[in-house]
Design a protein around this motif. Structure first.
Motif, PDB file in Angstrom:
ATOM      1  N   LEU A 152      76.196   5.807  27.389  1.00 36.74           N
ATOM      2  CA  LEU A 152      76.731   6.503  28.555  1.00 36.74           C
ATOM      3  C   LEU A 152      76.447   5.762  29.866  1.00 36.74           C
ATOM      4  O   LEU A 152      76.918   6.189  30.921  1.00 36.74           O
ATOM      5  N   ARG A 153      75.703   4.678  29.809  1.00 34.23           N
ATOM      6  CA  ARG A 153      75.309   4.000  31.052  1.00 34.23           C
ATOM      7  C   ARG A 153      76.489   3.452  31.846  1.00 34.23           C
ATOM      8  O   ARG A 153      76.483   3.555  33.083  1.00 34.23           O
ATOM      9  N   PRO A 154      77.511   2.860  31.197  1.00 30.38           N
ATOM     10  CA  PRO A 154      78.659   2.413  32.012  1.00 30.38           C
ATOM     11  C   PRO A 154      79.328   3.557  32.772  1.00 30.38           C
ATOM     12  O   PRO A 154      79.675   3.413  33.946  1.00 30.38           O
ATOM     13  N   ALA A 155      79.484   4.700  32.095  1.00 29.86           N
ATOM     14  CA  ALA A 155      80.069   5.861  32.769  1.00 29.86           C
ATOM     15  C   ALA A 155      79.143   6.361  33.875  1.00 29.86           C
ATOM     16  O   ALA A 155      79.600   6.770  34.951  1.00 29.86           O
ATOM     17  N   GLY A 156      77.835   6.316  33.630  1.00 32.06           N
ATOM     18  CA  GLY A 156      76.878   6.728  34.645  1.00 32.06           C
ATOM     19  C   GLY A 156      76.920   5.832  35.857  1.00 32.06           C
ATOM     20  O   GLY A 156      76.816   6.304  36.996  1.00 32.06           O
ATOM     21  N   HIS A 157      77.112   4.534  35.613  1.00 34.94           N
ATOM     22  CA  HIS A 157      77.217   3.595  36.731  1.00 34.94           C
ATOM     23  C   HIS A 157      78.444   3.907  37.585  1.00 34.94           C
ATOM     24  O   HIS A 157      78.370   3.896  38.814  1.00 34.94           O
ATOM     25  N   LEU A 158      79.565   4.201  36.928  1.00 37.54           N
ATOM     26  CA  LEU A 158      80.781   4.550  37.672  1.00 37.54           C
ATOM     27  C   LEU A 158      80.568   5.829  38.484  1.00 37.54           C
ATOM     28  O   LEU A 158      81.000   5.928  39.637  1.00 37.54           O
ATOM     29  N   ALA A 159      79.901   6.816  37.858  1.00 32.42           N
ATOM     30  CA  ALA A 159      79.634   8.072  38.568  1.00 32.42           C
ATOM     31  C   ALA A 159      78.747   7.833  39.779  1.00 32.42           C
ATOM     32  O   ALA A 159      78.959   8.418  40.850  1.00 32.42           O
ATOM     33  N   SER A 160      77.766   6.953  39.628  1.00 34.46           N
ATOM     34  CA  SER A 160      76.859   6.653  40.728  1.00 34.46           C
ATOM     35  C   SER A 160      77.589   5.969  41.877  1.00 34.46           C
ATOM     36  O   SER A 160      77.384   6.306  43.047  1.00 34.46           O
ATOM     37  N   GLU A 161      78.445   4.992  41.551  1.00 32.14           N
ATOM     38  CA  GLU A 161      79.183   4.298  42.599  1.00 32.14           C
ATOM     39  C   GLU A 161      80.141   5.245  43.317  1.00 32.14           C
ATOM     40  O   GLU A 161      80.296   5.183  44.549  1.00 32.14           O
ATOM     41  N   ALA A 162      80.788   6.126  42.545  1.00 34.43           N
ATOM     42  CA  ALA A 162      81.673   7.116  43.165  1.00 34.43           C
ATOM     43  C   ALA A 162      80.882   8.062  44.062  1.00 34.43           C
ATOM     44  O   ALA A 162      81.325   8.429  45.160  1.00 34.43           O
ATOM     45  N   ALA A 163      79.686   8.440  43.609  1.00 36.09           N
ATOM     46  CA  ALA A 163      78.850   9.349  44.392  1.00 36.09           C
ATOM     47  C   ALA A 163      78.439   8.719  45.716  1.00 36.09           C
ATOM     48  O   ALA A 163      78.336   9.407  46.742  1.00 36.09           O
ATOM     49  N   LYS A 164      78.196   7.411  45.712  1.00 31.67           N
ATOM     50  CA  LYS A 164      77.830   6.728  46.958  1.00 31.67           C
ATOM     51  C   LYS A 164      78.961   6.801  47.972  1.00 31.67           C
ATOM     52  O   LYS A 164      78.745   7.009  49.166  1.00 31.67           O
ATOM     53  N   ARG A 165      80.204   6.639  47.506  1.00 30.60           N
ATOM     54  CA  ARG A 165      81.337   6.741  48.424  1.00 30.60           C
ATOM     55  C   ARG A 165      81.518   8.187  48.905  1.00 30.60           C
ATOM     56  O   ARG A 165      81.841   8.427  50.069  1.00 30.60           O
ATOM     57  N   VAL A 166      81.303   9.134  48.015  1.00 29.09           N
ATOM     58  CA  VAL A 166      81.400  10.541  48.419  1.00 29.09           C
ATOM     59  C   VAL A 166      80.330  10.849  49.459  1.00 29.09           C
ATOM     60  O   VAL A 166      80.566  11.600  50.417  1.00 29.09           O
ATOM     61  N   MET A 167      79.136  10.259  49.304  1.00 30.04           N
ATOM     62  CA  MET A 167      78.074  10.485  50.281  1.00 30.04           C
ATOM     63  C   MET A 167      78.476   9.940  51.650  1.00 30.04           C
ATOM     64  O   MET A 167      78.192  10.551  52.688  1.00 30.04           O
ATOM     65  N   VAL A 168      79.146   8.792  51.685  1.00 25.26           N
ATOM     66  CA  VAL A 168      79.639   8.255  52.958  1.00 25.26           C
ATOM     67  C   VAL A 168      80.649   9.219  53.576  1.00 25.26           C
ATOM     68  O   VAL A 168      80.635   9.485  54.779  1.00 25.26           O
ATOM     69  N   LEU A 169      81.518   9.777  52.739  1.00 20.53           N
ATOM     70  CA  LEU A 169      82.474  10.779  53.223  1.00 20.53           C
ATOM     71  C   LEU A 169      81.748  12.000  53.779  1.00 20.53           C
ATOM     72  O   LEU A 169      82.114  12.540  54.830  1.00 20.53           O
ATOM     73  N   VAL A 170      80.718  12.442  53.064  1.00 16.61           N
ATOM     74  CA  VAL A 170      79.944  13.601  53.522  1.00 16.61           C
ATOM     75  C   VAL A 170      79.349  13.330  54.900  1.00 16.61           C
ATOM     76  O   VAL A 170      79.380  14.194  55.790  1.00 16.61           O
ATOM     77  N   LEU A 171      78.822  12.141  55.090  1.00 12.32           N
ATOM     78  CA  LEU A 171      78.226  11.808  56.387  1.00 12.32           C
ATOM     79  C   LEU A 171      79.278  11.777  57.491  1.00 12.32           C
ATOM     80  O   LEU A 171      79.016  12.187  58.630  1.00 12.32           O
ATOM     81  N   PHE A 172      80.474  11.310  57.161  1.00 14.85           N
ATOM     82  CA  PHE A 172      81.559  11.368  58.145  1.00 14.85           C
ATOM     83  C   PHE A 172      81.869  12.827  58.506  1.00 14.85           C
ATOM     84  O   PHE A 172      82.033  13.164  59.686  1.00 14.85           O
ATOM     85  N   LEU A 173      81.934  13.687  57.504  1.00 14.67           N
ATOM     86  CA  LEU A 173      82.248  15.097  57.760  1.00 14.67           C
ATOM     87  C   LEU A 173      81.124  15.785  58.528  1.00 14.67           C
ATOM     88  O   LEU A 173      81.371  16.673  59.347  1.00 14.67           O
ATOM     89  N   ILE A 174      79.879  15.390  58.256  1.00 20.66           N
ATOM     90  CA  ILE A 174      78.761  15.937  59.024  1.00 20.66           C
ATOM     91  C   ILE A 174      78.908  15.553  60.494  1.00 20.66           C
ATOM     92  O   ILE A 174      78.716  16.378  61.397  1.00 20.66           O
ATOM     93  N   GLY A 175      79.252  14.295  60.734  1.00 18.39           N
ATOM     94  CA  GLY A 175      79.488  13.870  62.113  1.00 18.39           C
ATOM     95  C   GLY A 175      80.630  14.632  62.746  1.00 18.39           C
ATOM     96  O   GLY A 175      80.559  15.033  63.914  1.00 18.39           O
ATOM     97  N   ALA A 176      81.691  14.856  61.969  1.00 19.74           N
ATOM     98  CA  ALA A 176      82.849  15.594  62.490  1.00 19.74           C
ATOM     99  C   ALA A 176      82.521  17.053  62.765  1.00 19.74           C
ATOM    100  O   ALA A 176      83.251  17.733  63.489  1.00 19.74           O
ATOM    101  N   GLY A 177      81.425  17.548  62.186  1.00 20.61           N
ATOM    102  CA  GLY A 177      81.022  18.933  62.421  1.00 20.61           C
ATOM    103  C   GLY A 177      80.251  19.129  63.713  1.00 20.61           C
ATOM    104  O   GLY A 177      79.969  20.264  64.106  1.00 20.61           O
TER     105      GLY A 177
END
Length: 324
Positions: free
Chosen positions: A260-285
Motif C-alpha cells: 500500500l506504500r505507493p498509494a500512501g505516497h500519492l495520498a500524502s502528496e495530494a494531502a500536501k497540496r490540499v493543505m496549501v489550499l487550506v492555508l489559502f482559504l484560511i487567509g481568505a477568511g
C-alpha cells in the motif's frame, strides 16, 4: 462597516476560485504564498463567500492531516510522540501558568485571556473552539481569541522557517520547535513542509499527540470554573480530534502493508497540496472586522505569550534539552 454589510469587489468572485485552483494544482505555490495570497485577496477585494470558505477549511483540514499519514512510518511517529510526552506535558503546564499571569497583568477579559492561553498551549483554534462552551465564553470573546491566534499563525508560517535556518536547526529540531511554538496544526504542517520531510514527520507526530490534550485540559477547565455542562462541555472536545485516529490508521496501513506504500505516497502528496489550499482559504477568511476587533490588550497578551513559548522552546532545543 460590518462583515455582513461589506460588499466584495465583483472581481473577487472570479479571482477566488482561480487562486484556490492554483493553490491546489500548481506545485510552485508554497504554503506561505498561499496564506499571503488569500489574506491579500480578502483584505483588498473582499471574500465573496466567507461562510463557504470557513466550512471548506473545517472539512478539508482534517482530511489533509489524515492524508499526510500515508507518507509516515507509524513506528517513527509513535516513537517521536512517546519521546515528546514529557516535554509536551511540561510545556503545556508552563504555558497555561504564564498565560494566566500575563492575562491578569494586562487586565485582559477573563475568558478572552483564558481562550488565548489554551489556544497557545495546545493547538490554536481547535482548543479555543473546544474550551469556549466550557467556560461559557461570549461570542465576541471567542472571536477575539480566534482572531489573535489566526494572525500569529500567519506570522509563524512566514517567519519560523527563516528563523530556523538562521539558528541552524536541523530538520528534526525544527519539527520539535514548530510543534511546540506554533498554534494551529495547519500552520505547523505548513511551516515544517517548507523545512523538509523529516521536519514534517517530527512536527506532525508531536502536534497530533499534543492535540489529544484538548480532552483533559478542557475537562479540567470545566471543573475549575464550576460551569461544565453535562450535555455539552464533556462531549465537544472528544468529537474533535477524530483526524488523529485517521492519521494513525493510514500510517499503520502503509507501514505494515508494504503493497500500500505507493498509494500512501500519492495520498500524502495530494494531502500536501490540499493543505496549501487550506492555508489559502484560511487567509481568505481574514476580514477587516476581525482585525478591528482585536484590541491592544488581547493582542499584547497573545504576542507576549507566543514569544515566550517560542524563545523558551528554541533555547531548550539549542541547549540540547529537547530533541526529536
Amino acid at each position: 462597516m460590518t462583515e455582513s454589510s461589506a460588499r466584495p469587489h465583483p472581481a473577487a468572485r472570479r479571482l477566488l476560485p482561480a487562486c484556490a485552483a492554483a493553490a491546489l494544482l500548481v506545485p510552485q505555490v508554497s504554503s506561505g504564498a498561499a496564506l499571503l495570497g488569500g489574506a491579500a485577496l480578502a483584505l483588498t477585494l473582499g471574500n465573496p463567500w466567507p461562510a463557504s470558505t470557513r466550512r471548506a477549511v473545517k472539512r478539508l483540514l482534517p482530511l489533509a492531516v489524515v492524508g499526510l499519514g500515508g507518507g509516515m512510518d507509524l513506528r517513527a511517529v509513535l516513537a517521536t510522540g512517546a519521546r515528546g510526552f514529557g516535554y509536551t506535558l511540561v510545556s503545556i503546564a508552563a504555558c497555561l501558568a504564564v498565560g494566566r499571569l500575563l492575562a491578569r497583568a494586562l487586565r485582559v477579559e477573563n475568558n478572552t485571556g483564558l481562550l488565548i492561553t489554551v489556544g497557545t498551549a495546545i493547538c490554536g483554534g481547535s482548543a479555543i473552539a473546544a474550551a469556549a462552551p466550557v467556560v461559557r465564553a461570549e461570542e465576541h470573546e471567542t472571536s477575539v481569541a480566534l482572531a489573535t491566534v489566526f494572525v500569529l499563525n500567519g506570522l509563524a508560517l512566514l517567519i519560523f522557517p527563516a528563523i530556523g535556518h538562521r539558528a541552524g536547526l536541523e530538520q528534526g529540531q525544527f519539527g520539535v520547535w514548530a510543534a511546540l511554538a506554533i498554534h494551529d496544526t495547519s500552520s505547523v504542517v505548513g511551516a515544517s513542509l517548507q523545512y523538509g520531510q523529516r521536519a514534517l514527520q517530527v512536527a506532525t507526530s508531536i502536534k497530533l499527540a499534543r492535540a489529544l490534550w484538548i480532552v483533559p485540559v478542557t475537562l479540567a477547565l470545566g471543573v475549575a470554573v464550576g460551569r461544565r455542562r453535562q450535555d455539552g462541555a464533556a462531549a465537544a472536545p472528544g468529537a474533535r480530534p477524530w483526524f488523529i485516529l485517521g492519521f494513525v490508521v493510514l500510517a499503520a496501513l502503509v507501514t505494515f502493508a508494504p503493497a500500500l506504500r505507493p498509494a500512501g505516497h500519492l495520498a500524502s502528496e495530494a494531502a500536501k497540496r490540499v493543505m496549501v489550499l487550506v492555508l489559502f482559504l484560511i487567509g481568505a477568511g481574514l476580514s477587516r472586522d476581525a482585525l478591528r476587533a482585536l484590541g491592544l490588550r488581547p493582542v499584547a497578551h497573545g504576542v507576549l505569550l507566543w514569544v515566550a513559548v517560542g524563545v523558551a522552546s528554541l533555547g531548550a532545543i539549542q541547549a540540547g534539552l529537547l530533541s526529536p
